[in-house]
Write a protein that holds these residues in place. Structure first.
Motif, PDB file in Angstrom:
ATOM      1  N   GLU A  87      36.803   0.108  79.326  1.00 38.91           N
ATOM      2  CA  GLU A  87      36.539   1.336  78.511  1.00 38.91           C
ATOM      3  C   GLU A  87      35.436   2.136  79.110  1.00 38.91           C
ATOM      4  O   GLU A  87      35.292   3.286  79.105  1.00 38.91           O
ATOM      5  CB  GLU A  87      36.198   1.015  76.881  1.00 38.91           C
ATOM      6  CG  GLU A  87      35.773   1.793  76.126  1.00 38.91           C
ATOM      7  CD  GLU A  87      35.528   1.289  74.642  1.00 38.91           C
ATOM      8  OE1 GLU A  87      34.694   1.957  73.912  1.00 38.91           O
ATOM      9  OE2 GLU A  87      36.037   0.525  74.259  1.00 38.91           O
ATOM     10  N   SER A  88      34.529   1.168  79.511  1.00 41.04           N
ATOM     11  CA  SER A  88      33.106   1.924  80.298  1.00 41.04           C
ATOM     12  C   SER A  88      33.590   2.345  81.557  1.00 41.04           C
ATOM     13  O   SER A  88      33.069   3.659  81.713  1.00 41.04           O
ATOM     14  CB  SER A  88      31.776   0.872  80.258  1.00 41.04           C
ATOM     15  OG  SER A  88      31.491   0.355  79.045  1.00 41.04           O
ATOM     16  N   TRP A  89      34.463   1.751  82.270  1.00 43.42           N
ATOM     17  CA  TRP A  89      34.944   2.304  83.351  1.00 43.42           C
ATOM     18  C   TRP A  89      35.614   3.739  83.232  1.00 43.42           C
ATOM     19  O   TRP A  89      35.433   4.597  83.991  1.00 43.42           O
ATOM     20  CB  TRP A  89      35.681   1.350  84.041  1.00 43.42           C
ATOM     21  CG  TRP A  89      36.376   1.720  85.282  1.00 43.42           C
ATOM     22  CD1 TRP A  89      37.729   2.366  85.496  1.00 43.42           C
ATOM     23  CD2 TRP A  89      35.960   1.715  86.741  1.00 43.42           C
ATOM     24  NE1 TRP A  89      37.869   2.703  86.970  1.00 43.42           N
ATOM     25  CE2 TRP A  89      36.725   2.036  87.559  1.00 43.42           C
ATOM     26  CE3 TRP A  89      34.458   1.227  87.361  1.00 43.42           C
ATOM     27  CZ2 TRP A  89      36.202   2.357  89.010  1.00 43.42           C
ATOM     28  CZ3 TRP A  89      34.258   1.387  88.616  1.00 43.42           C
ATOM     29  CH2 TRP A  89      35.102   1.863  89.443  1.00 43.42           C
ATOM     30  N   GLU A  90      36.306   3.995  82.223  1.00 43.49           N
ATOM     31  CA  GLU A  90      36.990   5.229  82.007  1.00 43.49           C
ATOM     32  C   GLU A  90      35.978   6.181  81.774  1.00 43.49           C
ATOM     33  O   GLU A  90      36.320   7.223  82.012  1.00 43.49           O
ATOM     34  CB  GLU A  90      38.198   4.883  81.090  1.00 43.49           C
ATOM     35  CG  GLU A  90      39.495   4.187  81.302  1.00 43.49           C
ATOM     36  CD  GLU A  90      40.236   3.843  80.129  1.00 43.49           C
ATOM     37  OE1 GLU A  90      40.059   4.183  78.841  1.00 43.49           O
ATOM     38  OE2 GLU A  90      41.175   2.800  80.241  1.00 43.49           O
ATOM     39  N   ARG A  91      34.971   5.923  80.998  1.00 37.75           N
ATOM     40  CA  ARG A  91      34.059   6.694  80.489  1.00 37.75           C
ATOM     41  C   ARG A  91      32.954   7.239  81.747  1.00 37.75           C
ATOM     42  O   ARG A  91      32.489   8.479  81.686  1.00 37.75           O
ATOM     43  CB  ARG A  91      33.178   6.300  79.281  1.00 37.75           C
ATOM     44  CG  ARG A  91      32.108   7.125  78.746  1.00 37.75           C
ATOM     45  CD  ARG A  91      31.526   6.438  77.520  1.00 37.75           C
ATOM     46  NE  ARG A  91      31.015   5.384  77.922  1.00 37.75           N
ATOM     47  CZ  ARG A  91      31.299   4.103  77.171  1.00 37.75           C
ATOM     48  NH1 ARG A  91      32.458   4.054  76.671  1.00 37.75           N
ATOM     49  NH2 ARG A  91      30.569   3.025  77.613  1.00 37.75           N
ATOM     50  N   ASP A  92      32.675   6.153  82.611  1.00 37.21           N
ATOM     51  CA  ASP A  92      31.671   6.578  83.697  1.00 37.21           C
ATOM     52  C   ASP A  92      31.891   5.602  85.053  1.00 37.21           C
ATOM     53  O   ASP A  92      30.999   4.960  85.200  1.00 37.21           O
ATOM     54  CB  ASP A  92      30.296   6.046  83.018  1.00 37.21           C
ATOM     55  CG  ASP A  92      29.288   6.844  83.573  1.00 37.21           C
ATOM     56  OD1 ASP A  92      29.167   7.386  84.621  1.00 37.21           O
ATOM     57  OD2 ASP A  92      27.995   6.636  83.094  1.00 37.21           O
ATOM     58  N   TRP A 143      31.800 -11.916  87.029  1.00 37.91           N
ATOM     59  CA  TRP A 143      30.955 -10.589  86.459  1.00 37.91           C
ATOM     60  C   TRP A 143      32.454  -9.534  86.390  1.00 37.91           C
ATOM     61  O   TRP A 143      33.160  -9.215  86.885  1.00 37.91           O
ATOM     62  CB  TRP A 143      30.297 -10.116  87.769  1.00 37.91           C
ATOM     63  CG  TRP A 143      28.833 -10.298  87.572  1.00 37.91           C
ATOM     64  CD1 TRP A 143      27.771 -10.026  87.075  1.00 37.91           C
ATOM     65  CD2 TRP A 143      28.336 -11.735  88.003  1.00 37.91           C
ATOM     66  NE1 TRP A 143      26.745 -10.684  87.068  1.00 37.91           N
ATOM     67  CE2 TRP A 143      26.979 -12.021  87.656  1.00 37.91           C
ATOM     68  CE3 TRP A 143      28.820 -12.969  88.518  1.00 37.91           C
ATOM     69  CZ2 TRP A 143      26.171 -12.863  87.861  1.00 37.91           C
ATOM     70  CZ3 TRP A 143      28.090 -14.140  88.898  1.00 37.91           C
ATOM     71  CH2 TRP A 143      26.839 -14.019  88.432  1.00 37.91           C
ATOM     72  N   LEU A 144      32.094  -9.202  85.153  1.00 36.25           N
ATOM     73  CA  LEU A 144      33.122  -8.109  84.383  1.00 36.25           C
ATOM     74  C   LEU A 144      32.491  -6.716  84.226  1.00 36.25           C
ATOM     75  O   LEU A 144      31.427  -6.558  83.833  1.00 36.25           O
ATOM     76  CB  LEU A 144      33.615  -8.682  83.268  1.00 36.25           C
ATOM     77  CG  LEU A 144      34.118 -10.270  83.102  1.00 36.25           C
ATOM     78  CD1 LEU A 144      34.377 -10.675  81.806  1.00 36.25           C
ATOM     79  CD2 LEU A 144      35.377 -10.257  84.072  1.00 36.25           C
ATOM     80  N   VAL A 145      33.418  -5.755  84.327  1.00 39.41           N
ATOM     81  CA  VAL A 145      33.230  -4.333  84.237  1.00 39.41           C
ATOM     82  C   VAL A 145      34.127  -4.011  82.879  1.00 39.41           C
ATOM     83  O   VAL A 145      35.496  -4.300  83.282  1.00 39.41           O
ATOM     84  CB  VAL A 145      33.683  -3.578  85.201  1.00 39.41           C
ATOM     85  CG1 VAL A 145      33.457  -2.123  84.678  1.00 39.41           C
ATOM     86  CG2 VAL A 145      32.302  -3.826  86.344  1.00 39.41           C
ATOM     87  N   GLU A 183      29.612  -3.884  73.688  1.00 39.46           N
ATOM     88  CA  GLU A 183      28.318  -3.699  73.556  1.00 39.46           C
ATOM     89  C   GLU A 183      27.447  -3.724  75.028  1.00 39.46           C
ATOM     90  O   GLU A 183      26.312  -3.499  75.190  1.00 39.46           O
ATOM     91  CB  GLU A 183      27.625  -4.518  72.682  1.00 39.46           C
ATOM     92  CG  GLU A 183      28.147  -4.231  71.069  1.00 39.46           C
ATOM     93  CD  GLU A 183      27.572  -5.059  70.161  1.00 39.46           C
ATOM     94  OE1 GLU A 183      26.424  -5.569  70.433  1.00 39.46           O
ATOM     95  OE2 GLU A 183      28.247  -5.434  69.161  1.00 39.46           O
ATOM     96  N   LEU A 184      28.130  -4.119  76.160  1.00 39.26           N
ATOM     97  CA  LEU A 184      27.693  -4.190  77.527  1.00 39.26           C
ATOM     98  C   LEU A 184      28.909  -3.485  78.269  1.00 39.26           C
ATOM     99  O   LEU A 184      29.896  -3.510  78.112  1.00 39.26           O
ATOM    100  CB  LEU A 184      27.812  -5.452  77.872  1.00 39.26           C
ATOM    101  CG  LEU A 184      26.670  -6.681  77.203  1.00 39.26           C
ATOM    102  CD1 LEU A 184      26.700  -7.782  77.782  1.00 39.26           C
ATOM    103  CD2 LEU A 184      25.201  -5.816  77.416  1.00 39.26           C
ATOM    104  N   ASP A 185      28.385  -2.852  79.187  1.00 37.89           N
ATOM    105  CA  ASP A 185      29.297  -2.018  80.442  1.00 37.89           C
ATOM    106  C   ASP A 185      29.760  -3.125  81.561  1.00 37.89           C
ATOM    107  O   ASP A 185      30.716  -3.097  81.609  1.00 37.89           O
ATOM    108  CB  ASP A 185      28.444  -0.953  81.015  1.00 37.89           C
ATOM    109  CG  ASP A 185      28.007   0.122  79.947  1.00 37.89           C
ATOM    110  OD1 ASP A 185      28.709   0.483  78.926  1.00 37.89           O
ATOM    111  OD2 ASP A 185      26.763   0.434  79.986  1.00 37.89           O
ATOM    112  N   LEU A 186      28.737  -3.844  81.800  1.00 37.94           N
ATOM    113  CA  LEU A 186      29.257  -5.054  82.880  1.00 37.94           C
ATOM    114  C   LEU A 186      28.310  -6.036  82.579  1.00 37.94           C
ATOM    115  O   LEU A 186      27.219  -5.881  82.128  1.00 37.94           O
ATOM    116  CB  LEU A 186      29.202  -4.370  83.999  1.00 37.94           C
ATOM    117  CG  LEU A 186      27.680  -4.078  84.890  1.00 37.94           C
ATOM    118  CD1 LEU A 186      28.058  -3.940  86.406  1.00 37.94           C
ATOM    119  CD2 LEU A 186      27.096  -2.994  84.330  1.00 37.94           C
TER     120      LEU A 186
END
Length: 276
Positions: free
Chosen positions: A187-192, A182-184, A47-50
């Motif tokens: 799944e979000s990284w692959e998308r954007d 701080w984390l990324v 539910e969060l990107d980073l």
């Protein structure tokens, strides 16, 4: 879609987030604030990107995240906002019960390491709200509290023994302790990935702005705190916002200790964003 950014709801991240939230550094973040444990759950649920997150969250799910380089929150000694408050010397807590803040994962795990490796004691643990318990007239034998609550309770007259967990870790290992990273989301990284790369750079830029303007941050933080300007500057002076080689050694040592104490099956490799 805006970038979904998690923010620990404590004063210690103000140097990083103030320039972002005040508009000093332009960004398209939608910020969700909460205690570390809540942000851990949001990151795990996608539910969060980073986000800022507990060091333990990365260790539990290293396949789900990348670490952002050059940014963390920790200490090279006393941290002042992660405290074991006790009614008796720590060695006398053997077989007693410690009230642990429900807001923390990393500090509770660190407490377990220190009990076993430094103090050689065994205690019970119960999760709860320290401030509410004290206001209700309860007096637990000892309390592990973090963040602003620790700053507010650190001189409570019924708890004369104050053990700073950052200082205790330094005594045990000689290394910095990293409470948060701080984390990324992978799944979000692959998308954007391109936008998240820019977002990670913006966080590091925010950190640098905060470090360069730390006196302004101290004055701002003291406005709504029980600490005065001088005390607040002392607090921020004790914090580490870097994740350089020494901090990485401290983090790796913590993960090794968590394996030794049975919290982790194996220590994760530190994997950073592919590019930043």
């Amino acid at each position: 879609m805006p970038i979904r950014l998690g923010k620990i709801g404590y004063l210690n991240v103000l140097p990083i987030y103030h320039p972002l939230e005040s508009g000093l550094l332009k960004n398209d973040f939608v910020v969700t604030s909460g205690p570390p444990a809540a942000l851990n759950r949001l990151m795990d649920a996608g539910e969060l990107d980073l986000s800022a997150a507990s060091s333990v969250e990365y260790a539990r799910h290293p396949d789900k995240y990348f670490l952002i380089p050059d940014i963390a929150i920790g200490s090279r000694g006393p941290v002042q906002s992660v405290l074991l408050l006790s009614r008796r010397p720590v060695q006398e807590l053997d077989s007693k019960t410690i009230l642990v803040s429900a807001q923390t994962h990393t500090s509770a795990a660190l407490l377990g390491v220190l009990k076993k490796k430094l103090w050689k004691i065994s205690t019970g643990l119960v999760t709860g709200n320290a401030t509410a318990a004290l206001e209700a007239g309860e007096r637990p034998e000892a309390i592990l509290c973090i963040g602003d609550e620790a700053l507010n309770l650190r001189y409570h007259p019924d708890y004369p023994h104050r053990i700073d967990l950052g200082e205790a870790w330094r005594e045990l290992t000689g290394l910095p302790f990293i409470f948060g990273v701080w984390l990324v989301s992978r799944e979000s990284w692959e998308r954007d990935g391109e936008r998240l790369e820019a977002a990670a750079r913006m966080l590091v830029e925010g950190k640098r702005w905060g470090e360069e303007n730390i006196h302004e941050i101290c004055v701002l933080a003291a406005e709504d705190s029980c600490l005065n300007d001088e005390e607040m500057c002392s607090y921020f002076d004790g914090l580490v916002y870097d994740l350089g080689p020494e901090e990485q050694r401290g983090l790796a040592a913590f993960y090794d200790c968590l394996v030794e104490t049975g919290v982790l099956e194996r220590a994760p490799e530190l994997r950073f964003l592919p590019r930043i």
